[in-house]
Design a protein around this motif. Structure first.
Motif, PDB file in Angstrom:
ATOM      1  N   ARG A   1       0.845  -1.184   0.000  1.00 15.94           N
ATOM      2  CA  ARG A   1       0.000   0.000   0.000  1.00 15.94           C
ATOM      3  C   ARG A   1       0.888   1.245   0.000  1.00 15.94           C
ATOM      4  O   ARG A   1       1.773   1.390   0.843  1.00 15.94           O
TER       5      ARG A   1
ATOM      6  N   ASP B   1      -3.374   3.629  -2.203  1.00 15.12           N
ATOM      7  CA  ASP B   1      -3.739   2.569  -3.147  1.00 15.12           C
ATOM      8  C   ASP B   1      -2.843   1.351  -2.949  1.00 15.12           C
ATOM      9  O   ASP B   1      -1.685   1.461  -2.516  1.00 15.12           O
TER      10      ASP B   1
ATOM     11  N   ARG C   1      -1.575  -1.433 -10.479  1.00 15.90           N
ATOM     12  CA  ARG C   1      -2.454  -0.848  -9.457  1.00 15.90           C
ATOM     13  C   ARG C   1      -3.639  -1.776  -9.249  1.00 15.90           C
ATOM     14  O   ARG C   1      -4.186  -2.352 -10.187  1.00 15.90           O
ATOM     15  N   LEU C   2      -4.036  -1.929  -7.972  1.00 19.14           N
ATOM     16  CA  LEU C   2      -5.146  -2.814  -7.623  1.00 19.14           C
ATOM     17  C   LEU C   2      -6.250  -2.033  -6.924  1.00 19.14           C
ATOM     18  O   LEU C   2      -5.987  -1.049  -6.237  1.00 19.14           O
ATOM     19  N   ASP C   3      -7.470  -2.495  -7.089  1.00 18.39           N
ATOM     20  CA  ASP C   3      -8.556  -2.096  -6.205  1.00 18.39           C
ATOM     21  C   ASP C   3      -8.542  -3.051  -5.016  1.00 18.39           C
ATOM     22  O   ASP C   3      -8.125  -4.207  -5.137  1.00 18.39           O
ATOM     23  N   ASP C   4      -8.993  -2.583  -3.872  1.00 21.21           N
ATOM     24  CA  ASP C   4      -9.012  -3.462  -2.699  1.00 21.21           C
ATOM     25  C   ASP C   4      -9.817  -4.727  -2.968  1.00 21.21           C
ATOM     26  O   ASP C   4      -9.513  -5.795  -2.426  1.00 21.21           O
TER      27      ASP C   4
ATOM     28  N   ASP D   1      -9.728  -6.449  -5.513  1.00 17.07           N
ATOM     29  CA  ASP D   1      -8.927  -7.405  -6.277  1.00 17.07           C
ATOM     30  C   ASP D   1      -8.139  -8.353  -5.390  1.00 17.07           C
ATOM     31  O   ASP D   1      -7.622  -9.369  -5.856  1.00 17.07           O
TER      32      ASP D   1
END
Length: 297
Positions: free
Chosen positions: A88, A169, A184-187, A189
Protein backbone atom coordinates in the motif's frame (compact mmCIF):
# COMPACT_ATOMS: atom_id res chain seq x y z
CA UNK A 1 23.91 -2.11 -7.23
CA UNK A 2 26.52 -4.31 -8.94
CA UNK A 3 24.82 -6.88 -11.14
CA UNK A 4 25.72 -10.52 -10.78
CA UNK A 5 25.48 -10.67 -14.57
CA UNK A 6 28.40 -8.25 -14.96
CA UNK A 7 31.11 -10.81 -14.08
CA UNK A 8 32.05 -14.09 -15.83
CA UNK A 9 29.94 -16.99 -14.63
CA UNK A 10 31.52 -19.99 -12.91
CA UNK A 11 30.56 -23.28 -14.65
CA UNK A 12 29.46 -24.83 -11.34
CA UNK A 13 27.14 -21.87 -10.63
CA UNK A 14 25.64 -22.11 -14.11
CA UNK A 15 25.11 -25.85 -13.71
CA UNK A 16 23.47 -25.48 -10.28
CA UNK A 17 21.07 -22.82 -11.56
CA UNK A 18 20.16 -24.91 -14.61
CA UNK A 19 19.52 -28.00 -12.47
CA UNK A 20 17.30 -26.10 -10.04
CA UNK A 21 15.44 -24.42 -12.90
CA UNK A 22 14.79 -27.82 -14.48
CA UNK A 23 14.03 -29.92 -11.38
CA UNK A 24 12.76 -27.41 -8.82
CA UNK A 25 14.16 -27.06 -5.28
CA UNK A 26 16.77 -29.66 -4.30
CA UNK A 27 18.96 -30.40 -1.30
CA UNK A 28 22.73 -30.07 -1.53
CA UNK A 29 23.05 -33.86 -1.75
CA UNK A 30 20.41 -34.07 -4.49
CA UNK A 31 22.19 -31.31 -6.40
CA UNK A 32 25.50 -33.19 -6.26
CA UNK A 33 23.82 -36.37 -7.54
CA UNK A 34 22.13 -34.45 -10.36
CA UNK A 35 25.39 -32.68 -11.25
CA UNK A 36 27.23 -36.00 -11.55
CA UNK A 37 24.42 -37.42 -13.68
CA UNK A 38 24.45 -34.38 -15.97
CA UNK A 39 28.03 -35.00 -17.08
CA UNK A 40 28.90 -31.29 -16.95
CA UNK A 41 32.64 -30.62 -17.27
CA UNK A 42 33.56 -28.70 -14.12
CA UNK A 43 37.20 -28.36 -15.09
CA UNK A 44 40.38 -29.47 -13.32
CA UNK A 45 39.58 -27.45 -10.20
CA UNK A 46 37.06 -30.05 -9.05
CA UNK A 47 38.27 -33.18 -10.88
CA UNK A 48 34.82 -34.70 -10.78
CA UNK A 49 34.16 -33.72 -7.15
CA UNK A 50 30.49 -32.75 -7.49
CA UNK A 51 30.02 -32.21 -3.76
CA UNK A 52 32.79 -29.59 -3.64
CA UNK A 53 31.48 -27.89 -6.79
CA UNK A 54 27.97 -27.63 -5.34
CA UNK A 55 29.23 -26.41 -1.96
CA UNK A 56 31.32 -23.69 -3.61
CA UNK A 57 28.48 -22.66 -5.91
CA UNK A 58 25.97 -22.38 -3.08
CA UNK A 59 28.37 -20.23 -1.03
CA UNK A 60 28.97 -17.92 -3.99
CA UNK A 61 27.25 -14.60 -4.64
CA UNK A 62 27.20 -15.49 -8.32
CA UNK A 63 23.81 -17.18 -8.54
CA UNK A 64 20.15 -16.39 -7.90
CA UNK A 65 19.62 -19.26 -5.48
CA UNK A 66 18.22 -19.06 -1.96
CA UNK A 67 17.98 -21.66 0.83
CA UNK A 68 14.58 -22.81 2.04
CA UNK A 69 13.50 -23.77 5.54
CA UNK A 70 13.48 -27.48 4.62
CA UNK A 71 17.20 -27.44 3.62
CA UNK A 72 16.48 -27.38 -0.11
CA UNK A 73 17.70 -24.64 -2.44
CA UNK A 74 15.53 -22.83 -4.97
CA UNK A 75 16.32 -20.93 -8.17
CA UNK A 76 14.51 -17.64 -7.70
CA UNK A 77 13.55 -16.77 -11.30
CA UNK A 78 11.74 -20.10 -11.62
CA UNK A 79 10.29 -20.17 -8.11
CA UNK A 80 8.96 -16.61 -8.25
CA UNK A 81 7.87 -16.43 -11.88
CA UNK A 82 4.31 -15.09 -11.94
CA UNK A 83 4.15 -14.47 -8.18
CA UNK A 84 2.81 -11.09 -7.07
CA UNK A 85 3.34 -9.30 -3.77
CA UNK A 86 1.23 -6.32 -2.75
CA UNK A 87 2.05 -3.03 -1.05
CA UNK A 88 0.00 0.00 0.00
CA UNK A 89 1.50 3.29 -1.16
CA UNK A 90 2.46 6.08 1.21
CA UNK A 91 2.31 9.77 0.27
CA UNK A 92 6.06 9.92 -0.42
CA UNK A 93 6.06 6.70 -2.44
CA UNK A 94 3.19 7.85 -4.67
CA UNK A 95 4.69 11.31 -5.18
CA UNK A 96 8.29 10.20 -5.77
CA UNK A 97 7.89 6.81 -7.50
CA UNK A 98 9.70 4.90 -4.78
CA UNK A 99 8.64 1.57 -3.23
CA UNK A 100 9.65 0.42 0.24
CA UNK A 101 10.83 -3.18 -0.16
CA UNK A 102 10.36 -4.42 3.38
CA UNK A 103 8.45 -6.37 4.39
CA UNK A 104 5.84 -6.51 1.61
CA UNK A 105 8.13 -6.88 -1.40
CA UNK A 106 11.07 -8.55 0.34
CA UNK A 107 10.68 -11.94 -1.42
CA UNK A 108 11.42 -10.26 -4.77
CA UNK A 109 14.40 -8.18 -3.64
CA UNK A 110 17.15 -10.72 -4.34
CA UNK A 111 16.01 -10.92 -7.96
CA UNK A 112 17.18 -7.36 -8.54
CA UNK A 113 20.77 -8.50 -8.13
CA UNK A 114 20.37 -9.74 -11.71
CA UNK A 115 20.30 -7.26 -14.60
CA UNK A 116 17.13 -8.93 -15.90
CA UNK A 117 15.25 -7.68 -12.86
CA UNK A 118 16.85 -4.24 -12.65
CA UNK A 119 14.08 -3.19 -14.98
CA UNK A 120 10.34 -3.29 -15.30
CA UNK A 121 8.68 -5.73 -17.66
CA UNK A 122 8.55 -3.02 -20.33
CA UNK A 123 12.33 -2.49 -20.12
CA UNK A 124 12.23 0.71 -18.03
CA UNK A 125 15.12 0.75 -15.52
CA UNK A 126 14.61 0.55 -11.76
CA UNK A 127 17.27 1.20 -9.13
CA UNK A 128 17.76 -0.22 -5.66
CA UNK A 129 18.43 2.47 -3.05
CA UNK A 130 19.44 2.19 0.59
CA UNK A 131 18.46 4.67 3.30
CA UNK A 132 21.43 6.89 4.12
CA UNK A 133 23.13 5.97 0.83
CA UNK A 134 22.44 6.64 -2.86
CA UNK A 135 21.63 10.26 -2.05
CA UNK A 136 22.35 11.31 -5.60
CA UNK A 137 19.33 9.28 -6.71
CA UNK A 138 16.98 10.26 -3.91
CA UNK A 139 17.97 13.94 -3.90
CA UNK A 140 17.21 14.10 -7.62
CA UNK A 141 13.64 13.04 -6.81
CA UNK A 142 13.36 15.48 -3.93
CA UNK A 143 12.88 12.71 -1.38
CA UNK A 144 13.74 13.90 2.17
CA UNK A 145 16.44 11.76 3.80
CA UNK A 146 14.09 10.90 6.67
CA UNK A 147 11.57 9.50 4.18
CA UNK A 148 13.94 7.17 2.32
CA UNK A 149 13.22 3.55 3.36
CA UNK A 150 16.04 1.30 4.53
CA UNK A 151 15.73 -0.63 1.26
CA UNK A 152 13.68 0.57 -1.68
CA UNK A 153 13.19 0.52 -5.44
CA UNK A 154 13.23 3.74 -7.39
CA UNK A 155 10.82 3.46 -10.32
CA UNK A 156 10.93 5.59 -13.47
CA UNK A 157 9.65 9.10 -12.77
CA UNK A 158 5.90 9.29 -13.33
CA UNK A 159 5.39 5.53 -13.43
CA UNK A 160 2.90 5.37 -10.57
CA UNK A 161 1.00 8.37 -11.86
CA UNK A 162 0.78 6.58 -15.20
CA UNK A 163 -0.95 3.74 -13.38
CA UNK A 164 -3.27 6.27 -11.70
CA UNK A 165 -1.91 5.02 -8.38
CA UNK A 166 -2.23 7.42 -5.46
CA UNK A 167 -1.30 7.36 -1.78
CA UNK A 168 -3.34 4.69 -0.01
CA UNK A 169 -3.74 2.57 -3.15
CA UNK A 170 -2.58 -1.02 -3.36
CA UNK A 171 -0.01 -1.97 -5.96
CA UNK A 172 1.20 -5.44 -6.86
CA UNK A 173 4.74 -6.18 -8.03
CA UNK A 174 4.83 -9.35 -10.12
CA UNK A 175 7.94 -11.23 -11.30
CA UNK A 176 8.01 -11.94 -15.04
CA UNK A 177 10.79 -13.33 -17.27
CA UNK A 178 11.52 -9.81 -18.60
CA UNK A 179 11.48 -7.93 -15.29
CA UNK A 180 9.05 -6.77 -12.63
CA UNK A 181 5.49 -5.71 -13.50
CA UNK A 182 3.88 -3.07 -11.27
CA UNK A 183 0.08 -3.03 -11.27
CA UNK A 184 -2.45 -0.85 -9.46
CA UNK A 185 -5.15 -2.81 -7.62
CA UNK A 186 -8.56 -2.10 -6.21
CA UNK A 187 -9.01 -3.46 -2.70
CA UNK A 188 -11.66 -5.79 -4.14
CA UNK A 189 -8.93 -7.40 -6.28
CA UNK A 190 -7.19 -8.80 -3.20
CA UNK A 191 -8.32 -12.35 -2.54
CA UNK A 192 -8.80 -12.49 1.22
CA UNK A 193 -10.31 -15.99 0.91
CA UNK A 194 -7.10 -17.33 -0.63
CA UNK A 195 -5.07 -15.51 2.01
CA UNK A 196 -6.29 -17.81 4.78
CA UNK A 197 -4.59 -20.88 3.31
CA UNK A 198 -1.36 -19.03 2.55
CA UNK A 199 -1.30 -17.46 6.03
CA UNK A 200 -1.85 -20.86 7.65
CA UNK A 201 1.04 -22.35 5.68
CA UNK A 202 3.26 -19.37 6.52
CA UNK A 203 2.45 -19.73 10.21
CA UNK A 204 3.22 -23.44 10.22
CA UNK A 205 6.57 -22.90 8.50
CA UNK A 206 7.64 -19.98 10.69
CA UNK A 207 6.96 -21.83 13.95
CA UNK A 208 8.70 -25.14 13.16
CA UNK A 209 11.78 -24.25 15.18
CA UNK A 210 12.24 -22.74 18.62
CA UNK A 211 13.63 -19.45 17.34
CA UNK A 212 12.66 -16.83 14.76
CA UNK A 213 12.65 -17.52 11.01
CA UNK A 214 13.74 -15.18 8.24
CA UNK A 215 10.59 -13.85 6.61
CA UNK A 216 12.04 -14.12 3.11
CA UNK A 217 12.99 -17.76 3.65
CA UNK A 218 9.57 -18.62 5.07
CA UNK A 219 7.72 -16.99 2.14
CA UNK A 220 9.95 -18.73 -0.39
CA UNK A 221 9.18 -22.02 1.37
CA UNK A 222 5.45 -21.29 0.99
CA UNK A 223 6.03 -20.76 -2.73
CA UNK A 224 8.01 -24.00 -3.03
CA UNK A 225 5.29 -25.96 -1.21
CA UNK A 226 2.36 -24.41 -3.07
CA UNK A 227 2.72 -23.54 -6.78
CA UNK A 228 -0.45 -21.42 -6.59
CA UNK A 229 0.62 -19.29 -3.61
CA UNK A 230 0.90 -15.57 -4.42
CA UNK A 231 -0.05 -16.10 -8.07
CA UNK A 232 -3.18 -14.04 -7.35
CA UNK A 233 -2.97 -10.81 -5.32
CA UNK A 234 -3.16 -11.26 -1.55
CA UNK A 235 -3.14 -8.68 1.25
CA UNK A 236 0.24 -7.06 2.07
CA UNK A 237 2.74 -9.09 4.06
CA UNK A 238 2.09 -7.61 7.49
CA UNK A 239 -1.62 -8.47 7.14
CA UNK A 240 -0.71 -12.08 6.23
CA UNK A 241 1.70 -12.22 9.18
CA UNK A 242 -1.04 -11.13 11.58
CA UNK A 243 -3.48 -13.59 10.02
CA UNK A 244 -0.86 -16.33 10.48
CA UNK A 245 -0.68 -15.54 14.22
CA UNK A 246 2.92 -14.39 14.00
CA UNK A 247 4.97 -11.49 15.32
CA UNK A 248 7.53 -9.68 13.16
CA UNK A 249 10.76 -7.97 14.13
CA UNK A 250 12.55 -6.50 11.12
CA UNK A 251 13.04 -9.29 8.59
CA UNK A 252 12.24 -12.09 11.07
CA UNK A 253 8.98 -13.71 12.16
CA UNK A 254 8.07 -15.98 15.06
CA UNK A 255 5.03 -17.07 17.03
CA UNK A 256 2.91 -14.28 18.53
CA UNK A 257 4.43 -12.80 21.66
CA UNK A 258 7.92 -14.12 20.93
CA UNK A 259 10.71 -12.37 22.86
CA UNK A 260 13.00 -11.43 19.96
CA UNK A 261 15.36 -9.33 22.11
CA UNK A 262 15.74 -12.08 24.70
CA UNK A 263 16.33 -14.72 22.03
CA UNK A 264 19.06 -12.74 20.26
CA UNK A 265 20.73 -11.87 23.55
CA UNK A 266 20.77 -15.53 24.61
CA UNK A 267 22.08 -16.56 21.18
CA UNK A 268 24.83 -13.95 21.38
CA UNK A 269 25.88 -15.11 24.83
CA UNK A 270 25.94 -18.72 23.62
CA UNK A 271 28.18 -17.77 20.66
CA UNK A 272 30.60 -15.92 22.95
CA UNK A 273 30.72 -18.89 25.32
CA UNK A 274 31.29 -21.43 22.53
CA UNK A 275 34.00 -19.45 20.75
CA UNK A 276 35.92 -18.58 23.92
CA UNK A 277 35.49 -21.63 26.12
CA UNK A 278 33.48 -19.74 28.75
CA UNK A 279 30.51 -20.72 30.87
CA UNK A 280 27.25 -18.82 30.45
CA UNK A 281 27.81 -16.39 33.33
CA UNK A 282 31.27 -15.48 32.08
CA UNK A 283 29.96 -15.02 28.53
CA UNK A 284 27.09 -12.84 29.80
CA UNK A 285 29.62 -10.61 31.59
CA UNK A 286 31.66 -10.28 28.40
CA UNK A 287 28.52 -9.36 26.44
CA UNK A 288 27.57 -6.73 29.01
CA UNK A 289 31.04 -5.19 28.87
CA UNK A 290 30.93 -5.11 25.07
CA UNK A 291 27.60 -3.28 25.24
CA UNK A 292 29.11 -0.66 27.54
CA UNK A 293 32.07 -0.15 25.20
CA UNK A 294 29.80 0.18 22.18
CA UNK A 295 27.58 2.73 23.91
CA UNK A 296 30.54 4.91 24.83
CA UNK A 297 32.15 4.45 21.41
Amino acid sequence: MISRDATPRDPACIAVEELLAAHGPLTEEQLADALRASGVDLGPEYAGDAEAAVADALSSDDLLVMPLVDDRYAYLPTLLDGRAFTHRLTDVEAACDILDVGPDLLPLYALTESATYQQLADGSPIASVLGGHDRDLTDARGIPDAEVPDTAWLLPAGHLAGLRARAGDLVAVRATPTGCLVERLDDADVLDASAAAVAARLGAIATQGVGPTELEMAVLQVCADDPAAFTTPLPPMDALIRQAGLSRHGDYVARAGFDFAGWWNDSRIARIADSNGLDRDQAAAVAANLDIVQRFA
